[in-house]
Write a protein that holds these residues in place. Sequence first.
Motif, short mmCIF file in Angstrom:
data_model
loop_
_atom_site.label_atom_id
_atom_site.label_comp_id
_atom_site.label_asym_id
_atom_site.label_seq_id
_atom_site.Cartn_x
_atom_site.Cartn_y
_atom_site.Cartn_z
N GLN A 192 39.71 37.75 53.09
CA GLN A 192 38.97 38.58 52.14
C GLN A 192 37.46 38.49 52.36
N ALA A 193 36.98 37.32 52.75
CA ALA A 193 35.54 37.18 53.02
C ALA A 193 35.15 38.03 54.22
N THR A 224 39.21 38.94 44.59
CA THR A 224 40.36 38.19 45.11
C THR A 224 39.95 36.79 45.54
N ILE A 225 38.77 36.69 46.17
CA ILE A 225 38.28 35.36 46.58
C ILE A 225 38.08 34.47 45.37
N ILE A 231 41.26 33.48 51.38
CA ILE A 231 39.81 33.58 51.17
C ILE A 231 39.11 33.99 52.46
N ASN A 232 39.55 33.42 53.58
CA ASN A 232 38.92 33.74 54.85
C ASN A 232 39.07 35.23 55.20
N THR A 270 41.58 33.50 43.94
CA THR A 270 42.29 32.57 44.83
C THR A 270 41.64 31.19 44.82
N SER A 271 40.32 31.14 44.87
CA SER A 271 39.64 29.84 44.84
C SER A 271 39.89 29.14 43.51
#
Length: 411
Positions: free
Chosen positions: A192-193, A213-214, A189-190, A217-218
Amino acid sequence: MRIHPLAVDGLTALAPTTVACLLGAEAATQGWPPLDAFGWTLVALTNLPLVLRGRAPVGVFLFVHGCWTLYVWLGHWPVVNSPAAMVALYTVAAARPTRITAVCAALLGGVWIYAGVHSDSDAMPSVVGQAIGYPLVIWRFGYAARRTAELTERLRAEQAERARREVAEERVRIARELHDVVAHHMAVINVQAGLARFVFDSDPRTAREALTTIGTTSGEALAELRRMLGLLRADGVAGADGGPDRGGPDGARGAAGEGGAVLEPAPGLDRLEEMVERVRAGGVPVDLTVRGEPRPLPSGVQLCVYRVVQEALTNVLKHAPGAHATVRLVYRAGEIEASVTDDGGAGERGKEVDPDRMPKPGGHGLIGMRERAKLYGGTIVVGPRREGGFGVHLTLPTSEQAARRKDAVTE
């Protein structure tokens, strides 16, 4: 309901006191002087202190025998207070070491013989036999009671220590599971963010893909957290860290959670490709190769391999941006091997490995790898590679017999 010890001692003192009163009332019919006020006072002073026998066994014993000796010296029937003297000796034997009990037993025998001599008894051999036999029997029963109490206390201490260890182990297991579930997904997530923020204005399509994707994944992270929390709340479900066939986060398959709902299975090797794809979406090229004939494995072994690979790839995401990773899974007779290697990234080749990737006492991920490998009787090698980059190599036995023969973890 637990009875207070003082109440127990009071009820115990009531028995010899009652016997003493009955015998004292019959003293005249047995040829002994009837009890006067002072005699009854001595009977009370000999028997009633037994209420305090649990608090001061030796002191009560000496006081009882002092009053009994005075009672005998005044010419009263010795048998009246003998039950109190024997109860006092039993208390000492059950509460004090053998040396102190031996002295008290000798004192009881001495007073018994003195009573026989002072009353000019015609059956002195019988009196001497009683003076020896009664203290020995009481001593033996008191010793047995003391040993039983000591063993019971030791058992309680061992049970309490075992409970403390189990709580500590459960905390470690929960911490390891939380780390494995959260660290990997948060790393993706980090990345991709950061990508989405960087290309938000210049490349909306890439930004949308990163946000997708975030979200995916979350969602997976939340699903795994719900699965683990459901297992922790489920009644009668223990952690599978105790073995591959037990329930819990390391091996539960379709365990019932709250309300009877069926929990999702723990991740296994069938989800390895999915995890690799997630890491690829995070910006790390990953090659996955499988050698040998795939076969069903215990769920605990599968989860162990899955988590080790997951942690290794998470470390690549966090500490080796731009690196190319390779995951290799090899099925062999009686064991399975899993390795994760990376080249350190184009700008890192030939340089020292990031110190954050090295095993250290405070790190949770590498500690978790070692604990999982040890749990299932496997070996794990973690460290930098000669050709550059970092590597993790795990070997696990796939049968219980082989797992018992292995128990080594190296770095």
